[in-house]
Design a protein around this motif. Structure first.
Motif, PDB file in Angstrom:
ATOM      1  N   TRP A 249       0.835  -1.217   0.000  1.00  0.00           N
ATOM      2  CA  TRP A 249       0.000   0.000   0.000  1.00  0.00           C
ATOM      3  C   TRP A 249       0.865   1.261   0.000  1.00  0.00           C
ATOM      4  N   TRP A 253       0.866   3.604  -3.384  1.00  0.00           N
ATOM      5  CA  TRP A 253       0.282   4.950  -3.391  1.00  0.00           C
ATOM      6  C   TRP A 253       1.319   6.009  -3.738  1.00  0.00           C
ATOM      7  N   ASP A 291      -7.047  -9.224  -2.515  1.00  0.00           N
ATOM      8  CA  ASP A 291      -6.787  -7.808  -2.255  1.00  0.00           C
ATOM      9  C   ASP A 291      -5.289  -7.533  -2.245  1.00  0.00           C
ATOM     10  N   ALA A 295      -2.973  -5.719  -5.173  1.00  0.00           N
ATOM     11  CA  ALA A 295      -2.196  -4.536  -4.817  1.00  0.00           C
ATOM     12  C   ALA A 295      -0.713  -4.739  -5.096  1.00  0.00           C
ATOM     13  N   HIS A 298      -0.115  -4.666  -8.905  1.00  0.00           N
ATOM     14  CA  HIS A 298      -0.190  -3.286  -9.401  1.00  0.00           C
ATOM     15  C   HIS A 298       1.032  -2.483  -8.988  1.00  0.00           C
ATOM     16  N   THR A 299       1.443  -2.639  -7.726  1.00  0.00           N
ATOM     17  CA  THR A 299       2.608  -1.900  -7.220  1.00  0.00           C
ATOM     18  C   THR A 299       3.874  -2.297  -7.976  1.00  0.00           C
ATOM     19  N   SER A 333     -13.440  -2.277  -2.230  1.00  0.00           N
ATOM     20  CA  SER A 333     -12.045  -1.856  -2.403  1.00  0.00           C
ATOM     21  C   SER A 333     -11.201  -2.970  -3.001  1.00  0.00           C
ATOM     22  N   THR A 334     -11.471  -4.214  -2.618  1.00  0.00           N
ATOM     23  CA  THR A 334     -10.744  -5.341  -3.204  1.00  0.00           C
ATOM     24  C   THR A 334     -10.991  -5.411  -4.704  1.00  0.00           C
ATOM     25  N   HIS A 337      -9.062  -2.789  -6.476  1.00  0.00           N
ATOM     26  CA  HIS A 337      -7.643  -3.120  -6.635  1.00  0.00           C
ATOM     27  C   HIS A 337      -7.428  -4.177  -7.721  1.00  0.00           C
ATOM     28  N   GLU A 340      -7.648  -2.360 -11.028  1.00  0.00           N
ATOM     29  CA  GLU A 340      -6.411  -1.636 -11.334  1.00  0.00           C
ATOM     30  C   GLU A 340      -5.337  -2.575 -11.871  1.00  0.00           C
ATOM     31  N   CYS A 390     -10.864   4.354  -3.449  1.00  0.00           N
ATOM     32  CA  CYS A 390     -10.429   3.163  -4.178  1.00  0.00           C
ATOM     33  C   CYS A 390     -11.258   2.960  -5.447  1.00  0.00           C
ATOM     34  N   ALA A 394      -9.931   3.663  -9.398  1.00  0.00           N
ATOM     35  CA  ALA A 394      -9.866   2.489 -10.272  1.00  0.00           C
ATOM     36  C   ALA A 394     -10.777   2.639 -11.481  1.00  0.00           C
TER      37      ALA A 394
END
Length: 516
Positions: A249, A253, A291, A295, A298-299, A333-334, A337, A340, A390, A394
């Motif tokens: 996270w 971000w 989730d 994340a 994506h990160t 939110s999951t 993510h 995304e 979120c 997205a």
């Protein structure tokens, strides 16, 4: 922008060096150790923590039902302490102080769990097990049915779990996090084993599994509990550890908002190696979930490492993506993510067609979950600002025809909900929620703000700047009770300020407001 970059680099270095993650102390978990692990170092400090965090009305925790589980846990623990024979420190705290706290806790609970009463229990982790178990424990200690189970809850899930263990069936890994609800059956439960010394990533579950062995200082799990209680001077967090979640996270971000920074190689390596065939978990001892998997994917892609999305497909259902198998309620939110990750990363072995279909499916589902006022809600967070941020961010990355209208509603809701001091928040203005609200208004770029949007951003930034050195954040994230992931919140603050600072169209309002 230079300040944000320097602050981000310092934060990343701290995150990379911390194997546990930084999480606020938990009333629920700390109370469980008071009740079941009095021989563990820090017992006196944990009792003191419970006494000083009790509210004047006798409760513990946050409003809107978020006080139920921590108040049940703390009241039961202090009731146990009052009646404990041969207490390790019989002279402290004085028995009348403990008894007064118990009496106030019982009064607060009796108002909620009275016969025929209706109680709204938030969807925190394991609430359907913890509430019946703790009511049962308190009533057993009182010798009478003082507290009644809410009408919309029953003991069948807890009874089924107990029966399964009694019959010798192995517990699913997801159930380890709330192992303490089994009481005596939790001690050395078959098939349950510590991961890195901790059971289910939970201090309470670990202490329940250890039983009397909490007085064995050389045991690896006792060493881990002792080490972690010392980090907060006695109280313990709800999860040991949240390092994977925290790193994904925080880094995600910061990179996603373009904060200039040099990413520590070991941080990227840790995230990469946390991914298995079924994805990744929030931390050691927890089951994999979509989730954290999404994340991390994506990160890593933001850092230039594009991995296939195949580990997400086991979580796909007909309408949306599950967090993990067998969950009771889906998460907005999951799914944001996951969206995304699917939009940014190329197709895996299952091909482009499946990925496109999954993108549209998630977009349709998320748009259908938006509230009439423009906000979204989520099972992992008490505040609508997190879920709305979120989902808005997205959805804005895709091309669904319904997205522009949904984003406009979300931004209007944010502007109308701003507080007089420039902050946003469900119960009070907070740094965390203000950072999320700003991201809803500012991202993705370029964003055309509704009327009054520029002024709202400027006032929000001024609020964050006034609180940029704060590190005591109200708990808003869901575990068994609410918690605050400190480093994640700091990253949200940095990202919001950086996003605003890069917008030349906002400079006049920003300069005027910060000067005031």
């Amino acid at each position: 922008m230079r300040r944000e970059a320097a602050t981000a680099s310092t934060l990343l270095a701290q995150v990379a060096a911390n194997p546990w993650g930084t999480m606020s102390p938990s009333v629920y978990e700390t109370a469980r150790l008071v009740g079941t692990a009095a021989s563990l170092e820090g017992h006196r400090a944990r009792c003191s923590f419970l006494l000083r965090t009790q509210h004047p009305d006798g409760s513990w925790g946050s409003p809107d039902g978020y006080d139920l589980v921590p108040t049940l846990s703390a009241t039961e623990a202090l009731l146990t302490e009052v009646n404990r024979p041969g207490s390790p420190e019989p002279s402290w705290p004085p028995n009348h102080v403990l008894s007064h706290a118990v009496s106030k806790g019982l009064q607060a609970l009796s108002k909620r769990f009275s016969p025929g009463g209706k109680v709204s229990v938030p969807d925190t982790i394991g609430a359907e097990l913890l509430v019946p178990w703790l009511i049962e424990e308190i009533n057993n200690r009182l010798g009478s049915a003082r507290l009644c189970l809410p009408e919309d809850m029953d003991q069948r899930p807890l009874a089924r779990l107990r029966a399964a263990v009694l019959a010798g069936h192995p517990l699913p890994e997801k159930a380890w996090h709330t192992l303490e609800v089994l009481g005596a059956q939790a001690v050395g439960a078959a098939g349950v084993h510590p991961v890195g010394g901790v059971v289910g990533a939970s201090p309470a579950a670990t202490a329940a599994w250890l039983g009397d062995r909490t007085c064995t200082p050389e045991d690896a799990s006792v060493v881990l509990l002792t080490t972690n209680q010392a980090r907060n001077g006695g109280p313990v967090p709800g999860v040991i550890s949240i390092a994977i979640f925290e790193r994904a996270w925080v880094l995600g971000w910061l990179l996603d908002t373009g904060v200039p920074l040099e990413v520590p190689v070991r941080l990227l390596s840790h995230l990469r190696h946390s991914l298995g065939e079924s994805g990744a978990a929030a931390g050691p001892g927890l089951p994999e979930d979509s989730d954290d998997t999404a994340a991390i994917l994506h990160t890593l892609s933001l850092a230039g490492l594009h991995l296939p999305v195949d580990s997400l497909w086991p979580y796909e259902s007909e309408r949306y993506f599950h967090c993990f198998p067998g969950e009771r309620t889906p998460s907005t939110s999951t799914n944001a993510h996951v969206l995304e990750a699917l939009l940014r990363i190329g197709p895996g072995h299952d091909g482009h067609g499946r990925q496109q279909a999954a993108v549209r499916k998630i977009e349709d589902w998320l748009l259908g979950q938006q509230n009439q006022d423009g906000s979204w809600l989520d099972k992992w967070h008490a505040s609508p600002y997190y879920a709305t941020m979120c989902c808005a961010v997205a959805l804005a990355r895709g091309e669904h025809p319904g997205t522009p209208a949904a984003l406009l509603r979300a931004r209007r809701w944010v502007i109308e909900a701003q507080r007089a001091d420039g902050s946003w928040g469900r119960w009070q203005g907070t740094t965390e929620e203000t950072a999320y609200a700003l991201q809803i208004l500012l991202r993705p770029e370029p964003t055309v703000l509704p009327p009054a949007g520029s002024g709202a951003v400027a006032r929000g930034c001024a609020y964050l700047l006034r609180h940029q050195d704060a590190d005591d954040f109200p708990p808003l994230w869901h575990d068994k009770d609410l918690y605050a992931p400190v480093a994640v919140i700091k990253a949200a603050r940095i990202a919001a300020l950086h996003s605003a600072a890069t917008r030349s169209d906002l400079m006049p309002d920003l300069a005027k407001t910060t000067a005031e």
